[in-house]
Design an enzyme around this catalytic site. Structure first.
Site, PDB file in Angstrom:
ATOM      1  CB  ALA A 121      -6.134   0.612   4.145  1.00 10.73           C
ATOM      2  N   GLY A 122      -3.030   1.513   4.471  1.00 14.49           N
ATOM      3  CA  GLY A 122      -2.218   2.650   4.895  1.00 14.49           C
ATOM      4  C   GLY A 122      -0.858   2.289   5.458  1.00 14.49           C
TER       5      GLY A 122
ATOM      6  CG  ASN B 296      -1.541  -5.032  -2.432  1.00 15.55           C
ATOM      7  OD1 ASN B 296      -2.382  -4.702  -3.230  1.00 15.55           O
ATOM      8  ND2 ASN B 296      -0.458  -5.674  -2.832  1.00 15.55           N
TER       9      ASN B 296
ATOM     10  CE  LYS C 172     -10.651  -5.092   3.050  1.00 15.39           C
ATOM     11  NZ  LYS C 172      -9.512  -4.685   2.252  1.00 15.39           N
TER      12      LYS C 172
END
Lengths: 378, 252
Positions: free
Chosen positions: B181-182, B203, B94
């Site tokens: 993300a987010g 996460n 990544k």
């Protein structure tokens, strides 16, 4: 009012000092009301004005709510991680006359400078405790601990440690770059106080007496390719609210100018020294200290924050849950104490003498995650 | 029903990619189990330690996806990827290239350059990016194996605030789109999957929840539900109500 730069001091173009002092000098902390604190706590983003409200006297009664907000910011950015390190003092020779400091060159203390062999023995002894990050410190004497001596110490530290930080006298851009290439990536310079008059009264002679050269140290380090820079005012030396604001602004403006840099803040309070046992932080009690730490966390949620062994164990363990992210462990502020018997006196007295293992266990028990290294040299 | 998704030459059943940076190590294994995840990402810099190495807490059957966190340009990303491959043998990487320590927003320009460098070295590059169509096309042309747009700034739990732009990537890019993300809630993960994202990564939403195991499971179920809804094709939404006795029904 300030003394002139020494001839070997590099001058850089920078408006950071002016920006900081303009705001700090025009801030009156008594003007903040309870509503300002409540408003600051409700918002998603914290402005400079909100930050001032959070460190103002009226905010003290909201410490529980401030701590709750800081804790959620801390977890958002850092999760439960707590980063471990220890300082290694390799020399305590100093050429400065800092009125409050144990290393003051006028003080009659035992001076020492470790040989490379001794440094390596210290490194090996520290390595055995499981630590992977080290902070190399010297007293502020270019003569007794020159750049090449520090570079060689970094070279030795690289053999045993994954992450190397420095706390040394301020130097020029090309020298920061040289030490970066030698293997160090983080530097910390304490401004002690941002108030020019208080600064002058406490730093009588030597390189350190030049306020502006010191305040621009972090910027020179970033220009010299250091990955991260650390800041701190010695709380209790001047007006602690103004110094806290100036420190925050110092980070805020430099981050804007150098967005890829990493930033860290420390919150040392004045401690008794070998030559002056009567020094105590008068204005900054534990309540104020926690208030300051939480306000930093809310205003600058992305910064690393170190909690010093100047504070007692219970305070430190709770502080890392709420706001701080870095903790020193197995600390000695004397010279050569890790592997041998002490050769040089300590800079200040410590209040948390616990070993790495003890702090590791204590933090695990309160649900935090000790991290020995989260860094890779590129 | 076999509904697998592919990244490069690899196939996966689970469409939930778990991040690892914010977990307490002891809780990772049960989070993985409850999430039914097959892939877990981790920063190379995080596994560069001798004490409590996160790798020792990951079950052996889980695919490790190293990321280049800490890289500030394409060259640093390549160097980190090479170290990661040497350490873990992983070729799926990544790519994270970030030049902003405050918002941690990815640098699309340097990320595109990194995709090209990694693809040339035989990696399966998975770029984390700000959802911009032009950049996504460039990354595709440079050899990306998927595109990983952010839903909101990392760690914010703000959800799909870039939703419309992610939708554009889903329509236009012929690579798996993985929302990274987010994402703060299971419902937002379901929404991303309904839109046609191939997978979701999370996460902070789980690590900072009150109960990690239960939240991991909630995300797993939401991602599966969203995927099923996408496959079933959502009923159309209409701008106007459709009365059962229309006003104009008399017209011949």
């Amino acid at each position: 009012m300030q003394n002139k730069y020494f001839s070997d001091m590099e001058i850089i173009e920078s408006d950071i000092e002016d920006k900081i002092l303009n705001i700090t000098n025009n801030t009156d902390f008594s003007k903040f009301k309870e509503d300002d604190v409540i408003y600051a706590l409700k918002k998603d983003t914290c402005t400079i004005d909100d930050f001032c409200a959070l460190i103002s006297p009226v905010a003290k009664k909201f410490i529980e709510q401030i701590a709750a907000k800081a804790k959620s910011e801390r977890e958002r950015f850092f999760g439960k991680n707590v980063y471990f390190f220890t300082p290694l003092y390799i020399s305590n020779y100093c050429e400065n006359h800092c009125v409050y400091c144990g290393f003051n060159c006028k003080n009659n203390i035992k001076r020492a400078k470790l040989s490379f062999n001794e440094i390596e023995n210290e490194l090996i002894a520290i390595k055995k405790t499981g630590l992977e990050e080290i902070l190399i410190l010297t007293g502020e004497s270019r003569k007794m601990s020159d750049i090449n001596y520090i570079a060689k110490a970094i070279g030795l530290a690289k053999k045993y440690f994954k992450n190397i930080g420095l706390e040394i006298y301020p130097i020029n851009t090309n020298e920061y770059n040289y030490l970066h290439k030698s293997g160090a990536d983080y530097i910390t310079v304490f401004q002690e106080t941002y108030n020019k008059e208080t600064y002058k009264a406490n730093h009588l002679k030597g390189h350190k007496s030049i306020y502006s050269y010191r305040i621009n140290a972090q910027e020179r380090a970033l220009k010299g390719n250091m990955r991260g820079v650390g800041f701190g005012a010695l709380l209790g030396l001047g007006d602690y609210m103004k110094d806290t604001l100036s420190t925050a602004l110092h980070i805020y403006f430099l981050q804007k100018k150098y967005p890829k840099g990493e930033f860290a803040v420390s919150v040392p309070r004045l401690r008794p020294t070998v030559t002056n046992l009567n020094i105590t932080p008068i204005d900054v009690g534990e309540l104020e200290l926690l208030q300051i730490m939480c306000a930093y966390r809310i205003f600058l949620p992305y910064v690393n924050m170190t909690i010093s062994t100047r504070e007692r164990a219970e305070f430190r363990d709770n502080a890392v849950k709420i706001a701080a992210t870095k903790i020193s462990a197995g600390v000695s502020t004397g010279i050569g104490e890790h592997a041998h018997k002490k050769e040089g006196d300590n800079q200040f007295e410590i209040a948390d003498p616990r070993s790495v293992k003890e702090i590791y266990t204590a933090l695990k028990n309160i649900g935090m995650q000790p991290v020995m290294n989260e860094y890779v040299w590129v | 029903m076999k509904d697998k998704f592919k990244i490069g030459k690899y196939e996966f059943k689970s469409r939930f990619i778990l991040g690892s940076g914010k977990f307490n190590l002891e809780l990772i294994k049960s989070a993985i189990e409850n999430a039914n995840a097959e892939i877990i990402t981790m920063a190379l810099r995080r596994i560069n330690t001798e004490t409590d190495n996160i790798l020792n807490f990951i079950p052996k059957n889980i695919k490790i996806l190293p990321n280049t966190s800490g890289a500030r340009n394409a060259d640093e990303a390549l160097r980190i990827a090479l170290i990661a491959r040497e350490l873990s043998g992983a070729d799926m990487i990544k790519i994270e290239v970030i030049k902003d320590s405050k918002y941690l927003l990815p640098d699309n320009y340097e990320t595109t350059k990194a995709v090209e460098k990694l693809a040339n070295k035989g990696f399966v590059p998975m770029p984390y990016m700000y959802p911009d169509l032009t950049a996504a096309r460039d990354m595709q042309n440079a050899g990306a194996a998927c595109i990983m747009p952010l839903g909101a700034p990392i760690g914010t739990n703000k959800g799909l605030i870039t939703k419309d732009f992610i939708q554009i990537l889903i329509e236009e890019i012929d690579l798996p789109i993985i929302v990274d993300a987010g994402i703060g809630k299971p419902s937002e993960a379901a929404c991303a999957m309904e839109m046609g994202a191939e997978a979701v990564m999370a996460n902070t939403a789980i690590a900072t929840s009150g109960n990690i195991q239960t939240m991991a499971k909630a995300f797993k179920l939401a991602i599966e539900a969203g995927r099923l809804a996408y496959l079933a094709k959502l009923g159309k939404t209409n701008d106007f109500a459709q009365a059962s006795s229309p006003l104009t029904g008399f017209l011949r």
